[in-house]
Motif scaffolding. Structure first.
Motif, PDB file in Angstrom:
ATOM      1  N   LEU A  11     -13.852   7.423  -9.630  1.00  7.50           N
ATOM      2  CA  LEU A  11     -12.598   7.618  -8.783  1.00  7.50           C
ATOM      3  C   LEU A  11     -11.459   6.561  -9.128  1.00  7.50           C
ATOM      4  O   LEU A  11     -10.337   7.163  -9.161  1.00  7.50           O
ATOM      5  CB  LEU A  11     -12.801   7.878  -7.556  1.00  7.50           C
ATOM      6  N   ALA A  12     -11.771   5.337  -8.737  1.00 14.93           N
ATOM      7  CA  ALA A  12     -10.790   4.393  -8.983  1.00 14.93           C
ATOM      8  C   ALA A  12     -10.054   4.332 -10.419  1.00 14.93           C
ATOM      9  O   ALA A  12      -9.038   4.187 -10.586  1.00 14.93           O
ATOM     10  CB  ALA A  12     -11.552   2.978  -8.812  1.00 14.93           C
ATOM     11  N   ARG A  13     -11.017   4.459 -11.483  1.00  9.80           N
ATOM     12  CA  ARG A  13     -10.429   4.617 -12.764  1.00  9.80           C
ATOM     13  C   ARG A  13      -9.552   5.846 -12.927  1.00  9.80           C
ATOM     14  O   ARG A  13      -8.047   5.647 -13.517  1.00  9.80           O
ATOM     15  CB  ARG A  13     -11.595   4.645 -13.931  1.00  9.80           C
ATOM     16  N   LEU A  14      -9.850   6.763 -12.205  1.00 10.30           N
ATOM     17  CA  LEU A  14      -8.923   8.089 -12.432  1.00 10.30           C
ATOM     18  C   LEU A  14      -7.518   7.866 -11.564  1.00 10.30           C
ATOM     19  O   LEU A  14      -6.593   8.206 -12.072  1.00 10.30           O
ATOM     20  CB  LEU A  14      -9.713   9.576 -11.860  1.00 10.30           C
ATOM     21  N   PHE A  15      -7.597   7.270 -10.432  1.00 11.07           N
ATOM     22  CA  PHE A  15      -6.474   7.262  -9.642  1.00 11.07           C
ATOM     23  C   PHE A  15      -5.540   6.318 -10.192  1.00 11.07           C
ATOM     24  O   PHE A  15      -4.398   6.415 -10.176  1.00 11.07           O
ATOM     25  CB  PHE A  15      -6.954   6.498  -8.237  1.00 11.07           C
ATOM     26  N   LEU A  16      -6.269   5.213 -10.896  1.00  6.99           N
ATOM     27  CA  LEU A  16      -5.293   4.134 -11.552  1.00  6.99           C
ATOM     28  C   LEU A  16      -4.629   4.809 -12.667  1.00  6.99           C
ATOM     29  O   LEU A  16      -3.385   4.381 -13.168  1.00  6.99           O
ATOM     30  CB  LEU A  16      -6.283   2.738 -12.102  1.00  6.99           C
ATOM     31  N   ALA A  17      -5.509   5.413 -13.677  1.00  4.35           N
ATOM     32  CA  ALA A  17      -4.739   6.128 -14.734  1.00  4.35           C
ATOM     33  C   ALA A  17      -3.853   7.258 -14.423  1.00  4.35           C
ATOM     34  O   ALA A  17      -2.983   7.373 -15.379  1.00  4.35           O
ATOM     35  CB  ALA A  17      -6.252   6.716 -15.574  1.00  4.35           C
ATOM     36  N   TYR A  18      -4.092   7.962 -13.386  1.00  3.11           N
ATOM     37  CA  TYR A  18      -2.972   9.165 -13.144  1.00  3.11           C
ATOM     38  C   TYR A  18      -1.622   9.046 -13.368  1.00  3.11           C
ATOM     39  O   TYR A  18      -0.913   9.602 -14.069  1.00  3.11           O
ATOM     40  CB  TYR A  18      -3.623   9.624 -12.049  1.00  3.11           C
ATOM     41  N   ILE A  19      -1.129   7.689 -12.752  1.00  7.02           N
ATOM     42  CA  ILE A  19       0.260   7.555 -12.809  1.00  7.02           C
ATOM     43  C   ILE A  19       0.726   7.480 -14.215  1.00  7.02           C
ATOM     44  O   ILE A  19       1.993   7.700 -14.725  1.00  7.02           O
ATOM     45  CB  ILE A  19       0.579   6.432 -11.687  1.00  7.02           C
ATOM     46  N   PHE A  20      -0.162   6.490 -14.810  1.00 11.50           N
ATOM     47  CA  PHE A  20       0.206   6.305 -16.341  1.00 11.50           C
ATOM     48  C   PHE A  20       0.153   7.338 -17.280  1.00 11.50           C
ATOM     49  O   PHE A  20       1.057   7.560 -18.156  1.00 11.50           O
ATOM     50  CB  PHE A  20      -0.729   5.098 -16.786  1.00 11.50           C
TER      51      PHE A  20
END
Length: 137
Positions: A11-20
């Motif tokens: 989830l942390a990776r997905l949340f960080l990646a989302y905006i980019f």
């Protein structure tokens, strides 16, 4: 909490990646306007393909957990550069908020560099494959 580590890391990776991923795609669809914005802030629009590659490509790599530490390093640097080049007008509250947001996101990427992508990642799957291959040899 240990049993939740893998899904939380995902989830942390997905949340960080989302905006980019979203912003990288938006820069493709709004290419000319983004180039104009960059030029207005003293950054050459010739760098836009690199920006898109960094945001979209790096975001996808982080989301998948593939080459995670390298992608996180590139995105952390990108966040810091973006904060300094585009959000350093500290007399403007919106710019201060964006500056702080970019610094915080860079911190998230530094944590990803330090602790890795977690068990539910391509990197971990590849590592397990290499460990089992070396154990068989």
């Amino acid at each position: 909490m240990q049993r939740f580590q893998a899904p939380i890391a995902l989830l942390a990776r997905l949340f960080l990646a989302y905006i980019f991923v979203m912003e990288g795609w938006a820069k493709i669809t709004e290419y000319a306007a983004t180039g104009d914005y960059m030029e207005a802030n003293g950054v050459s629009a010739k760098l836009l393909p690199l920006v898109i590659l960094t945001e979209l490509g790096g975001g996808i790599l982080v989301a998948a957990g593939f080459m995670t530490r390298y992608a996180a390093l590139a995105l952390a640097g990108f966040c810091l550069l973006t904060a300094l080049l585009f959000h350093s007008d500290f007399s403007n509250l919106e710019q201060v908020i964006n500056f702080n947001k970019n610094i915080a996101i860079a911190g998230g990427f530094l944590a990803l560099i330090a602790f890795g992508p977690g068990a539910w990642s391509v990197d971990e799957r590849l590592q397990r494959g290499m460990r089992s291959t070396s154990a068989e040899a």
